[in-house]
Write an enzyme that holds these catalytic residues in place. Sequence first.
Site, short mmCIF file in Angstrom:
data_model
loop_
_atom_site.label_atom_id
_atom_site.label_comp_id
_atom_site.label_asym_id
_atom_site.label_seq_id
_atom_site.Cartn_x
_atom_site.Cartn_y
_atom_site.Cartn_z
CG ASP A 1 5.63 3.03 1.47
OD1 ASP A 1 5.88 3.57 2.57
OD2 ASP A 1 4.53 3.09 0.91
CE1 TYR B 1 -3.55 2.60 0.38
CE2 TYR B 1 -2.36 3.38 2.31
CZ TYR B 1 -3.34 3.56 1.36
OH TYR B 1 -4.10 4.70 1.37
CE LYS C 1 0.76 4.48 8.42
NZ LYS C 1 -0.68 4.54 8.48
C1 PLP Z 1 3.16 1.64 3.72
C2 PLP Z 1 2.32 2.87 3.58
N1 PLP Z 1 2.59 3.73 2.60
C3 PLP Z 1 1.88 4.86 2.43
C4 PLP Z 1 0.83 5.16 3.26
C5 PLP Z 1 0.04 6.41 3.04
O1 PLP Z 1 0.22 7.27 4.12
P1 PLP Z 1 -0.87 8.39 4.46
O2 PLP Z 1 -2.14 7.70 4.77
O3 PLP Z 1 -0.29 9.11 5.65
O4 PLP Z 1 -0.98 9.28 3.25
C6 PLP Z 1 0.50 4.28 4.29
C7 PLP Z 1 -0.66 4.53 5.16
O5 PLP Z 1 -1.18 3.69 5.83
C8 PLP Z 1 1.26 3.10 4.45
O6 PLP Z 1 0.97 2.21 5.41
#
Ligand code: PLP
Length: 429
Positions: free
Chosen positions: A228, A146, A256
């Site tokens: 990521d 994700y 996060k």
């Molecule tokens: C691995 C990963 N990448 C990107 C995101 C996107 O982050 P945001 O929701 O702060 O835009 C998330 C959000 O859960 C994530 O878990």
Amino acid sequence: MSERYRRSEALLARAEKTIPLGTQTFSKSKTQFPLGVSPFYATRAKGSRLWDADGHDYIDFINSLCSVTLGYNDPDVTAAVAAQLENGVIFSLPTELEIEVAELLTQIVPSAERVRFGKNGSDATAGAIRVARAFTGRDRVAVCGYHGWQDWYIGSTARNRGVPQATRDLTQRFDYNNLESLDRLFREHPGEFAAVILEPMNTTDPAPGFLEGLAEATRKHGALLVFDEIITGFRLANGGAQELFGVKPDLTTLGKGIANGYPLSAVVGRADVMQLMEEVFFSFTMGGEALSLAAAVAALTKLKREPVVETMHRTGDKILKGTRERIERHGIGKFARTTGHPSWSFLLFSDTPACSQWEIKTLFMQEIQARGILCLGTHNVSYAHSDADVARLMQVYDEVFPILREAVEEGAMKQYLRCPPLQPLFRVR
Ligand SMILES: Cc1ncc(COP(=O)(O)O)c(C=O)c1O
């Protein structure tokens, strides 16, 4: 209307008159929490505890979707934010805090030679992809996991409404621990991939050689490797999965854990690639907002000073071991299993002949929430979770797992559920 969640449900009904979905975050919405047996709104949180709008308190294993690594309202972070508040939040000029946090990130994250900030994780992933496209002069992107709400990524999922077909065509998925699935993409579109982006670990450990193989394949095909680490950063190790597994990507996205829940994210990486950010447009009015940067200095300093990730790992180990034992002891192994890293582990349900995984998950949530536990099927551990919290979770599992077994064995889910089951959600990992 349920007695226990009366105020939460009234707030949801009120919210739905002005806010589509009732909230801002998909994973905090009614799509994830079964209506009638769930709290929908929080009033406050401290450490590992969260209080809902009806005044019930919970040990929180959602942890604001992994963003509060240290626990809610951490005293060091709160003091730093309060001190900064006296001086202001945002100014007509940047502050030294930007430099301080950038320097801390280059010390902590192995691949970080240069740093730019965003607010949400999606800012960071979108920025990483744009700079990778600019650097390579290519358009295609391979994804695994994700990566946020923006067009370039969400177009590759089932929730792709509103994303132009031309954008969707540029993003293709490959499978975790399957180098051949990536190689196939490289073969089908030679010289066209700008970046390969993935969560370096989510539910599954990387197979030996998988992450190294990605680094080699991207080098060979002239694409950039992007980790990521929006969840794994500051969690699997201080320097994230890249430190734990010893593989350095070209670019990394962080989010996060940086500021213990204050809105801050970052793209970091190789100096020669990141230097292009001087030309690539990546700019936010609130990018240098000082409260979040002050929070980040406090959170990252604490991460370096105290055994934060070691403690999360130890706590998570106890949860994983205890949960596995209880799955066995209560005979629910046919439809329940654990996976993942101790500090971000998963309790997954599968379909049985009589019940769907969604019905089982709904019953699980109904019963744990009634007993003061918040959990969406992951154990998102923070530094604030205590042994007593783990013991309480285990006690609740000892009560709830037999209920799941009975409901499944009797094929009588409808008699156990006090609400409609959750609807199948789109899967991204
Ligand atoms: C691995 C990963 N990448 C990107 C995101 C996107 O982050 P945001 O929701 O702060 O835009 C998330 C959000 O859960 C994530 O878990």
